[in-house]
Design an enzyme around this catalytic site. Structure first.
Site, PDB file in Angstrom:
ATOM      1  N   CYS A   1      -5.332   7.999   8.901  1.00 10.68           N
ATOM      2  CA  CYS A   1      -5.709   7.319  10.420  1.00 10.68           C
ATOM      3  C   CYS A   1      -5.404   8.719  11.317  1.00 10.68           C
ATOM      4  O   CYS A   1      -4.348   9.321  11.192  1.00 10.68           O
ATOM      5  CB  CYS A   1      -4.735   6.397  10.652  1.00 10.68           C
ATOM      6  SG  CYS A   1      -5.160   4.833   9.485  1.00 10.68           S
TER       7      CYS A   1
ATOM      8  N   ARG B   1      -9.235   0.282   3.607  1.00 11.03           N
ATOM      9  CA  ARG B   1      -8.265   1.197   2.919  1.00 11.03           C
ATOM     10  C   ARG B   1      -6.930   0.608   2.525  1.00 11.03           C
ATOM     11  O   ARG B   1      -6.130   1.025   1.726  1.00 11.03           O
ATOM     12  CB  ARG B   1      -7.851   2.552   3.909  1.00 11.03           C
ATOM     13  CG  ARG B   1      -9.218   3.393   4.086  1.00 11.03           C
ATOM     14  CD  ARG B   1      -8.670   4.603   5.019  1.00 11.03           C
ATOM     15  NE  ARG B   1      -7.315   4.928   4.511  1.00 11.03           N
ATOM     16  CZ  ARG B   1      -6.435   5.172   5.511  1.00 11.03           C
ATOM     17  NH1 ARG B   1      -6.703   5.064   6.957  1.00 11.03           N
ATOM     18  NH2 ARG B   1      -5.070   5.468   5.112  1.00 11.03           N
TER      19      ARG B   1
ATOM     20  N   LYS C   1       0.841  -1.194  -0.016  1.00  5.27           N
ATOM     21  CA  LYS C   1       0.004  -0.094   0.119  1.00  5.27           C
ATOM     22  C   LYS C   1       1.030   1.212  -0.041  1.00  5.27           C
ATOM     23  O   LYS C   1       0.729   1.948  -0.935  1.00  5.27           O
ATOM     24  CB  LYS C   1      -0.957   0.044   1.190  1.00  5.27           C
ATOM     25  CG  LYS C   1      -1.521   1.404   1.473  1.00  5.27           C
ATOM     26  CD  LYS C   1      -2.503   1.322   2.730  1.00  5.27           C
ATOM     27  CE  LYS C   1      -1.848   2.018   4.023  1.00  5.27           C
ATOM     28  NZ  LYS C   1      -1.709   3.389   4.114  1.00  5.27           N
ATOM     29  N   ASN C   2       1.794   1.478   0.656  1.00 10.61           N
ATOM     30  CA  ASN C   2       2.634   2.523   1.094  1.00 10.61           C
ATOM     31  C   ASN C   2       3.457   3.088   0.105  1.00 10.61           C
ATOM     32  O   ASN C   2       3.862   4.035  -0.400  1.00 10.61           O
ATOM     33  CB  ASN C   2       3.154   2.725   2.491  1.00 10.61           C
ATOM     34  CG  ASN C   2       2.135   2.785   3.406  1.00 10.61           C
ATOM     35  OD1 ASN C   2       0.989   3.079   3.156  1.00 10.61           O
ATOM     36  ND2 ASN C   2       2.457   2.709   4.808  1.00 10.61           N
TER      37      ASN C   2
ATOM     38  N   ASP D   1       3.361   0.649  12.303  1.00 11.42           N
ATOM     39  CA  ASP D   1       2.256  -0.183  11.509  1.00 11.42           C
ATOM     40  C   ASP D   1       2.096  -1.607  12.014  1.00 11.42           C
ATOM     41  O   ASP D   1       0.891  -2.145  11.516  1.00 11.42           O
ATOM     42  CB  ASP D   1       2.328   0.070   9.992  1.00 11.42           C
ATOM     43  CG  ASP D   1       2.407   1.459   9.747  1.00 11.42           C
ATOM     44  OD1 ASP D   1       1.950   2.285  10.403  1.00 11.42           O
ATOM     45  OD2 ASP D   1       2.762   1.902   8.471  1.00 11.42           O
TER      46      ASP D   1
ATOM     47  N   ARG E   1      -0.675  15.021  13.148  1.00 13.71           N
ATOM     48  CA  ARG E   1       0.091  14.477  11.826  1.00 13.71           C
ATOM     49  C   ARG E   1       0.431  15.921  11.088  1.00 13.71           C
ATOM     50  O   ARG E   1       0.142  16.169   9.830  1.00 13.71           O
ATOM     51  CB  ARG E   1      -0.631  13.837  11.238  1.00 13.71           C
ATOM     52  CG  ARG E   1      -1.017  12.343  11.748  1.00 13.71           C
ATOM     53  CD  ARG E   1      -1.798  11.358  10.881  1.00 13.71           C
ATOM     54  NE  ARG E   1      -0.597  10.592   9.927  1.00 13.71           N
ATOM     55  CZ  ARG E   1      -0.927   9.479   9.446  1.00 13.71           C
ATOM     56  NH1 ARG E   1      -2.170   9.079   9.310  1.00 13.71           N
ATOM     57  NH2 ARG E   1      -0.119   9.022   8.423  1.00 13.71           N
TER      58      ARG E   1
HETATM   59  N1  EPU Z   1       6.437  14.349  11.296  1.00  8.89           N
HETATM   60  C1  EPU Z   1       6.866  15.677  11.500  1.00  8.89           C
HETATM   61  N2  EPU Z   1       6.600  16.680  10.394  1.00  8.89           N
HETATM   62  C2  EPU Z   1       6.307  16.302   9.150  1.00  8.89           C
HETATM   63  C3  EPU Z   1       6.089  14.882   8.719  1.00  8.89           C
HETATM   64  C4  EPU Z   1       6.021  13.765  10.263  1.00  8.89           C
HETATM   65  O1  EPU Z   1       7.022  16.009  12.685  1.00  8.89           O
HETATM   66  O2  EPU Z   1       6.244  17.260   8.442  1.00  8.89           O
HETATM   67  C5  EPU Z   1       6.516  13.463  12.368  1.00  8.89           C
HETATM   68  C6  EPU Z   1       5.129  12.687  12.546  1.00  8.89           C
HETATM   69  O3  EPU Z   1       4.420  13.404  13.453  1.00  8.89           O
HETATM   70  C7  EPU Z   1       5.333  11.442  13.147  1.00  8.89           C
HETATM   71  C8  EPU Z   1       6.891  10.906  12.398  1.00  8.89           C
HETATM   72  O4  EPU Z   1       7.372  12.326  11.844  1.00  8.89           O
HETATM   73  O5  EPU Z   1       5.824  11.446  14.573  1.00  8.89           O
HETATM   74  C9  EPU Z   1       6.849  10.074  11.413  1.00  8.89           C
HETATM   75  O6  EPU Z   1       5.702  10.513  10.297  1.00  8.89           O
HETATM   76  P1  EPU Z   1       5.933  10.190   8.896  1.00  8.89           P
HETATM   77  O7  EPU Z   1       5.859  11.500   7.955  1.00  8.89           O
HETATM   78  O8  EPU Z   1       6.934   9.265   8.536  1.00  8.89           O
HETATM   79  O9  EPU Z   1       4.513   9.617   8.511  1.00  8.89           O
HETATM   80  P2  EPU Z   1       3.411   9.485   7.233  1.00  8.89           P
HETATM   81  O10 EPU Z   1       4.460   9.788   6.047  1.00  8.89           O
HETATM   82  O11 EPU Z   1       2.469  10.297   7.388  1.00  8.89           O
HETATM   83  C10 EPU Z   1       3.884   7.076   6.785  1.00  8.89           C
HETATM   84  C11 EPU Z   1       2.831   5.906   6.638  1.00  8.89           C
HETATM   85  C12 EPU Z   1       2.076   5.566   7.643  1.00  8.89           C
HETATM   86  C13 EPU Z   1       3.326   5.173   8.738  1.00  8.89           C
HETATM   87  C14 EPU Z   1       4.359   6.111   8.807  1.00  8.89           C
HETATM   88  C15 EPU Z   1       5.578   5.851   9.884  1.00  8.89           C
HETATM   89  C16 EPU Z   1       2.084   6.003   4.058  1.00  8.89           C
HETATM   90  C17 EPU Z   1       1.169   6.569   3.341  1.00  8.89           C
HETATM   91  N3  EPU Z   1       1.795   6.210   5.618  1.00  8.89           N
HETATM   92  O12 EPU Z   1       2.998   8.023   7.239  1.00  8.89           O
HETATM   93  O13 EPU Z   1       1.629   4.264   7.466  1.00  8.89           O
HETATM   94  O14 EPU Z   1       2.712   4.814  10.033  1.00  8.89           O
HETATM   95  O15 EPU Z   1       4.956   6.725   7.718  1.00  8.89           O
HETATM   96  O16 EPU Z   1       6.063   4.544   9.216  1.00  8.89           O
HETATM   97  O17 EPU Z   1       3.182   5.784   3.798  1.00  8.89           O
HETATM   98  C18 EPU Z   1      -0.248   2.690   7.580  1.00  8.89           C
HETATM   99  O18 EPU Z   1      -0.016   2.283   6.673  1.00  8.89           O
HETATM  100  O19 EPU Z   1      -1.161   2.239   8.519  1.00  8.89           O
HETATM  101  C19 EPU Z   1       0.138   4.216   8.207  1.00  8.89           C
HETATM  102  C20 EPU Z   1      -0.542   4.779   8.976  1.00  8.89           C
END
Ligand code: EPU
Length: 429
Positions: A117, A398, A22-23, A306, A122
């Site tokens: 989620c 999803r 998915k990701n 995850d 976020r």
């Molecule tokens: N963060 C910041 N600033 C930013 C972005 C992130 O402070 O601009 C912080 C977040 O608050 C968090 C950490 O950095 O504490 C990690 O966030 P990240 O940006 O890595 O998460 P994401 O890109 O929103 C993706 C996956 C999530 C997974 C996380 C961590 C996708 C679409 N989503 O989210 O997947 O939990 O990385 O590995 O790739 C899932 O698949 O169920 C899911 C939630």
């Protein structure tokens, strides 16, 4: 409205084929926007987040043609708008990736703040920091829209203050066609980052270092079309590995990259579960009681956040006290309340949950509080005494393809019930 009815007590056994990640898919589809030719994406998981991303591509003007359930052809050349409205963006987190790819192709993007989620705050400040470093101007607009615009993107060095998958993806997308070289330091190293880089490079991009914490992107003028097959889903694989362990089962999980599963395999083995690795499969069997164990989530190659709710089901049945620490998200323990309804003994203090294992969970009406927690609730239902009803299963849809079909093929007793309009779920069987 739909819910799952799960009868506990089955031992899962057999073979399961893992779908595309998915990701990775939700990063690769927006990347197609940057292409100057026809792209064919294979091993695409048939899940709601992918459908949402394909709808965004169509809405932007791309020609999208489904070849079959798991393959699509996309021609991004006719794209004619750079706006992703709220009703589409709110359906998934990864809609924010259209900022990077539209910016990279057109020098402008207007996208509503993404959904996904709910794990507390976020932020996307690191994504925006990256766009700004590349020379774009970021303007928040009314109704939660963000506009990002520039005359010309110019490569730069960006140090991420948080290891962010989303920021790493978004900056890669914006930088692929920028003038000069972009360096992302403290980049995320997840398998889906590497898959995105491989897809971009297949189209003629020059991305190096993906999978390490320094990624270098030398801008190119043009990208060709490409045919690309997405990697297997690390988290779907890990979820079925945990399901095998929880039910005292014996499952061969096929179409996986065992290297991506190492942190999960290591924890399962520490808990007394047998894991045998093959070239593209793992076999998970459990005959002994589950040993208690401490687990801490970390960015890749650490134990994935995850997989945190799924492993929690095992800890709730382990032979003693286990500590589960979440280090990535502020609030990813909302599902614990549901496990408690099933008898689990869990205390949560901030980002730490302490489990006192019990011999068996008991069925209860519960809900999927988010995508991964929803799968954890199915696993909990499979091991519980009695019949568990799980509501709000749209979260699970999803990110997991053919959920009940895959579980049923392994011997699970799970069925989906559709509630007629206007019937409260508690009235339905
Ligand atoms: N963060 C910041 N600033 C930013 C972005 C992130 O402070 O601009 C912080 C977040 O608050 C968090 C950490 O950095 O504490 C990690 O966030 P990240 O940006 O890595 O998460 P994401 O890109 O929103 C993706 C996956 C999530 C997974 C996380 C961590 C996708 C679409 N989503 O989210 O997947 O939990 O990385 O590995 O790739 C899932 O698949 O169920 C899911 C939630």
């Amino acid at each position: 409205m739909e819910k799952f009815i799960v009868n506990g007590g089955c031992r899962l056994a057999g073979e399961i084929e893992i779908s595309g990640a998915k990701n990775a898919a939700v990063a690769i589809l927006p990347a197609v926007v940057l292409s100057d030719g026809l792209c064919r994406i294979e091993n695409l998981p048939n899940i709601a987040d992918v459908s949402a991303s394909l709808e965004i591509l169509s809405m932007l003007g791309a020609q999208v043609r489904r070849i079959n359930k798991n393959a699509v052809e996309i021609d991004p050349r006719p794209l004619n708008t750079t706006v992703v409205p709220h009703d589409l963006a709110r359906r998934m987190r990864a809609s924010s990736y259209y900022i990077g790819s539209l910016l990279g192709r057109f020098g402008t993007a207007r996208v509503s703040m993404p959904g996904g989620c709910n794990f507390g705050v976020r932020p996307i400040d690191q994504h925006l920091k990256g766009f700004t470093a590349l020379g774009a101007e970021v303007s928040p607009m009314e109704q939660g829209m963000i506009e990002v615009t520039t005359e010309k993107l110019i490569g730069n060095s960006i140090y991420l203050d948080a290891v962010s998958v989303g920021a790493t993806v978004n900056i890669m997308l914006a930088a692929v066609k920028a003038r000069g070289t972009t360096v992302i330091e403290n980049a995320a190293k997840e398998p889906h980052i590497v898959d995105l880089a491989n897809f971009l490079n297949t189209m003629g991009a020059d991305v190096r270092g993906a999978g390490t914490d320094v990624i270098k992107i030398r801008g190119v003028d043009q990208l060709t079309g490409a045919t690309y097959s997405i990697i297997p889903d690390q988290i779907e694989a890990g979820t079925f590995m945990v399901a095998a362990a929880a039910t005292g089962g014996d499952i061969t999980v096929r179409n996986v990259i065992p290297k991506h599963l190492e942190s999960i395999t290591a924890k399962l083995m520490e808990m007394g579960v047998q894991v045998d690795e093959y070239d593209d499969a793992v076999r998970v069997t459990r005959t002994e009681p589950i040993h208690h164990c401490n687990v801490k989530t970390m960015p890749h190659p650490g134990f994935p956040t995850d997989m945190q709710p799924q492993i929690a089901v095992l800890l709730s049945m382990a032979d003693g006290t286990s500590i589960l620490t979440e280090t990535v998200w502020d609030n990813r323990f909302r599902y614990v309340e549901e496990l408690r309804r099933m008898g689990a003994q869990v205390q949560v203090d901030g980002k730490v949950a302490v489990f006192q294992g019990i011999s068996r969970l008991t069925a209860a009406p519960i809900k999927a509080t988010d995508l991964r927690a929803g799968m954890a609730m199915i696993i909990a239902g499979l091991v519980a005494k009695g019949t568990t009803e799980i509501e709000e299963i749209y979260h699970i849809e999803r990110g997991y393809e053919d959920v009940e079909k895959k579980f049923t093929a392994l011997g699970a007793d799970i069925r989906r019930v559709t509630l007629p309009d206007g019937v409260l779920s508690s009235q339905a069987v």
